[in-house]
Write a protein that holds these residues in place. Structure first.
Motif, PDB file in Angstrom:
ATOM      1  N   ALA A   1       0.826  -1.201   0.000  1.00 32.96           N
ATOM      2  CA  ALA A   1       0.000   0.000   0.000  1.00 32.96           C
ATOM      3  C   ALA A   1       0.864   1.256   0.000  1.00 32.96           C
ATOM      4  O   ALA A   1       1.787   1.378   0.803  1.00 32.96           O
ATOM      5  CB  ALA A   1      -0.924   0.004   1.220  1.00 32.96           C
ATOM      6  N   PRO A   2       0.576   2.219  -0.893  1.00 34.28           N
ATOM      7  CA  PRO A   2       1.346   3.465  -0.884  1.00 34.28           C
ATOM      8  C   PRO A   2       0.995   4.306   0.337  1.00 34.28           C
ATOM      9  O   PRO A   2      -0.072   4.140   0.943  1.00 34.28           O
ATOM     10  CB  PRO A   2       0.894   4.163  -2.177  1.00 34.28           C
ATOM     11  CG  PRO A   2      -0.483   3.630  -2.434  1.00 34.28           C
ATOM     12  CD  PRO A   2      -0.456   2.207  -1.940  1.00 34.28           C
ATOM     13  N   THR A   3       1.892   5.192   0.698  1.00 26.02           N
ATOM     14  CA  THR A   3       1.642   6.069   1.843  1.00 26.02           C
ATOM     15  C   THR A   3       0.407   6.937   1.606  1.00 26.02           C
ATOM     16  O   THR A   3      -0.394   7.154   2.519  1.00 26.02           O
ATOM     17  CB  THR A   3       2.860   6.965   2.112  1.00 26.02           C
ATOM     18  OG1 THR A   3       4.009   6.137   2.302  1.00 26.02           O
ATOM     19  CG2 THR A   3       2.654   7.818   3.348  1.00 26.02           C
ATOM     20  N   VAL A   4       0.256   7.410   0.380  1.00 29.88           N
ATOM     21  CA  VAL A   4      -0.906   8.212   0.000  1.00 29.88           C
ATOM     22  C   VAL A   4      -1.697   7.440  -1.049  1.00 29.88           C
ATOM     23  O   VAL A   4      -1.145   7.004  -2.063  1.00 29.88           O
ATOM     24  CB  VAL A   4      -0.485   9.585  -0.557  1.00 29.88           C
ATOM     25  CG1 VAL A   4      -1.708  10.375  -1.005  1.00 29.88           C
ATOM     26  CG2 VAL A   4       0.298  10.363   0.484  1.00 29.88           C
ATOM     27  N   PHE A   5      -2.968   7.251  -0.798  1.00 27.18           N
ATOM     28  CA  PHE A   5      -3.844   6.509  -1.713  1.00 27.18           C
ATOM     29  C   PHE A   5      -4.179   7.402  -2.905  1.00 27.18           C
ATOM     30  O   PHE A   5      -5.020   8.287  -2.820  1.00 27.18           O
ATOM     31  CB  PHE A   5      -5.108   6.103  -0.957  1.00 27.18           C
ATOM     32  CG  PHE A   5      -6.024   5.174  -1.732  1.00 27.18           C
ATOM     33  CD1 PHE A   5      -5.634   3.879  -2.021  1.00 27.18           C
ATOM     34  CD2 PHE A   5      -7.288   5.599  -2.134  1.00 27.18           C
ATOM     35  CE1 PHE A   5      -6.466   3.019  -2.708  1.00 27.18           C
ATOM     36  CE2 PHE A   5      -8.127   4.745  -2.817  1.00 27.18           C
ATOM     37  CZ  PHE A   5      -7.721   3.454  -3.105  1.00 27.18           C
ATOM     38  N   ASP A   6      -3.489   7.183  -4.011  1.00 18.87           N
ATOM     39  CA  ASP A   6      -3.652   8.019  -5.197  1.00 18.87           C
ATOM     40  C   ASP A   6      -3.978   7.110  -6.379  1.00 18.87           C
ATOM     41  O   ASP A   6      -3.096   6.433  -6.914  1.00 18.87           O
ATOM     42  CB  ASP A   6      -2.377   8.821  -5.457  1.00 18.87           C
ATOM     43  CG  ASP A   6      -2.509   9.751  -6.662  1.00 18.87           C
ATOM     44  OD1 ASP A   6      -3.651  10.034  -7.060  1.00 18.87           O
ATOM     45  OD2 ASP A   6      -1.478  10.185  -7.186  1.00 18.87           O
ATOM     46  N   VAL A   7      -5.239   7.075  -6.775  1.00 17.91           N
ATOM     47  CA  VAL A   7      -5.689   6.182  -7.841  1.00 17.91           C
ATOM     48  C   VAL A   7      -5.888   6.985  -9.119  1.00 17.91           C
ATOM     49  O   VAL A   7      -6.683   7.932  -9.144  1.00 17.91           O
ATOM     50  CB  VAL A   7      -7.000   5.470  -7.455  1.00 17.91           C
ATOM     51  CG1 VAL A   7      -7.527   4.644  -8.625  1.00 17.91           C
ATOM     52  CG2 VAL A   7      -6.776   4.575  -6.246  1.00 17.91           C
ATOM     53  N   THR A   8      -5.178   6.610 -10.165  1.00 20.77           N
ATOM     54  CA  THR A   8      -5.333   7.280 -11.456  1.00 20.77           C
ATOM     55  C   THR A   8      -5.980   6.385 -12.508  1.00 20.77           C
ATOM     56  O   THR A   8      -6.490   6.882 -13.507  1.00 20.77           O
ATOM     57  CB  THR A   8      -3.974   7.758 -11.988  1.00 20.77           C
ATOM     58  OG1 THR A   8      -3.111   6.621 -12.161  1.00 20.77           O
ATOM     59  CG2 THR A   8      -3.325   8.738 -11.016  1.00 20.77           C
ATOM     60  N   ARG A   9      -5.950   5.063 -12.301  1.00 17.04           N
ATOM     61  CA  ARG A   9      -6.544   4.155 -13.279  1.00 17.04           C
ATOM     62  C   ARG A   9      -7.193   2.959 -12.584  1.00 17.04           C
ATOM     63  O   ARG A   9      -6.558   2.272 -11.790  1.00 17.04           O
ATOM     64  CB  ARG A   9      -5.488   3.657 -14.270  1.00 17.04           C
ATOM     65  CG  ARG A   9      -6.053   2.770 -15.386  1.00 17.04           C
ATOM     66  CD  ARG A   9      -4.969   2.378 -16.368  1.00 17.04           C
ATOM     67  NE  ARG A   9      -4.502   3.523 -17.139  1.00 17.04           N
ATOM     68  CZ  ARG A   9      -4.935   3.811 -18.369  1.00 17.04           C
ATOM     69  NH1 ARG A   9      -5.828   3.049 -18.957  1.00 17.04           N
ATOM     70  NH2 ARG A   9      -4.447   4.863 -19.009  1.00 17.04           N
ATOM     71  N   LEU A  10      -8.470   2.759 -12.892  1.00 16.28           N
ATOM     72  CA  LEU A  10      -9.199   1.588 -12.418  1.00 16.28           C
ATOM     73  C   LEU A  10      -9.223   0.539 -13.518  1.00 16.28           C
ATOM     74  O   LEU A  10      -9.491   0.851 -14.683  1.00 16.28           O
ATOM     75  CB  LEU A  10     -10.655   1.942 -12.080  1.00 16.28           C
ATOM     76  CG  LEU A  10     -10.984   2.551 -10.722  1.00 16.28           C
ATOM     77  CD1 LEU A  10     -10.356   3.931 -10.587  1.00 16.28           C
ATOM     78  CD2 LEU A  10     -12.498   2.648 -10.554  1.00 16.28           C
ATOM     79  N   ALA A  11      -8.946  -0.709 -13.172  1.00 11.83           N
ATOM     80  CA  ALA A  11      -9.086  -1.817 -14.109  1.00 11.83           C
ATOM     81  C   ALA A  11     -10.355  -2.586 -13.759  1.00 11.83           C
ATOM     82  O   ALA A  11     -10.580  -2.920 -12.589  1.00 11.83           O
ATOM     83  CB  ALA A  11      -7.876  -2.736 -14.055  1.00 11.83           C
TER      84      ALA A  11
END
Length: 300
Positions: free
Chosen positions: A143-153
């Motif tokens: 898990a990244p420190t900051v939840f930053d989602v740019t693309r959903l599959a």
């Protein structure tokens, strides 16, 4: 979009991997958060070498401290400790999600009871099997420190029973400002294996190959129409139709698309029985180590 998040915690740093996603989702949609801990029957003192909450008072104090951190970000936070020892943590989570009207459960693959087992098919699959509330699964080790989602599959096979995931994924993409990438997989005749379709394929190889080719064309049309519809609704979308083993090709597409979050519609088979039944979701989840939103499929 999600309006009430239920977040189970056990006091460990690993389970706290859910806090960044919780903060991002709650801030983006104005959702309120309920932090939750269930006192477990015969709880271990430690989980993976970390302290484990075993008493009501310490659990309440811990959740209160976490609530203060989220509250400082302007998030409305409630907390609840289920003080009657429970033998089935997954069932308790599901029951409380229904009781509080939560529309998303955010949990780590590590936590109290079954949550400390890393292998998919335990807590998350049980929770989605017990009730209809979607589950966002976070892997603490990646898990990244900051939840930053740019693309959903979004894997989709065109079946009406799996359409339940589509509106949820669309609204999530809008909330996060993310792109969507649809994946459809049509098996080759050799991928049908020991299934009933595989037996037919051995008896009628030419006819089966033609049927699968027709399915590929149909899937391409479906994916193109779906991507175009989402584009009109403000969500940038692409699609890809693959041929091969569904789980293997979905994993390949996830890597190629550089997806941050996987949205899976899944039926309610639990644990290893799902692997042996050929269920795609646990086969993918056993190798995919990033965030996944599980949505219960519509009844068949």
């Amino acid at each position: 979009m999600f309006k009430h998040l239920l977040v189970p915690l056990d006091g460990s740093k690993l389970a706290e991997a859910v806090l960044s996603p919780t903060q991002v989702l709650a801030t983006g949609s104005g959702a309120r958060v309920t932090l939750f801990h269930v006192v477990e029957k015969n709880p271990p003192a430690q989980v993976h070498g970390e302290p484990h909450l075993t008493g009501v008072r310490e659990a309440a104090e811990y959740l209160g401290a976490v609530a203060a951190r989220l509250g400082a970000q302007g998030i409305q936070v409630d907390l609840h400790v289920h003080d009657e020892p429970h033998g089935d943590v997954a069932l308790s989570i599901t029951e409380h999600a229904a009781e509080y009207g939560a529309d998303l459960i955010v949990l780590a693959t590590h936590g109290s009871g079954g949550m400390r087992e890393i292998v998919f098919g335990t807590i998350a699959q049980k929770v989605i099997g017990y009730g209809p509330t979607p589950v966002l699964v976070i892997h603490p080790d990646t898990a990244p420190t900051v939840f930053d989602v740019t693309r959903l599959a979004i894997p989709w096979d065109g079946k009406p029973s799996h359409e339940s995931a589509l509106p949820i994924a669309r609204e999530l993409a809008k909330s996060l400002g993310a792109r969507a990438h649809f994946v459809s997989v049509v098996p080759r005749r050799t991928d049908l294996g020991g299934t009933a379709a595989g037996a037919v394929g051995k008896l009628l190889p030419t006819a089966t190959a033609l049927l699968l080719e027709a399915r590929e064309q149909e899937a391409t049309q479906q994916m193109a129409a779906l991507a175009a519809q989402w584009e009109l609704e403000g969500v940038p979308a692409t699609y890809r139709v693959e041929r091969g083993d569904p789980a293997a090709m979905i994993l390949h597409a996830l890597k190629e698309s550089k997806a941050d979050l996987l949205v899976l519609s899944t039926h309610t088979k639990k644990g290893w029985s799902a692997f042996w039944a050929g269920s795609v979701a646990p086969r993918v989840m056993s190798q995919w180590r990033r965030a996944t939103l599980l949505v219960r499929a519509n009844p068949l």
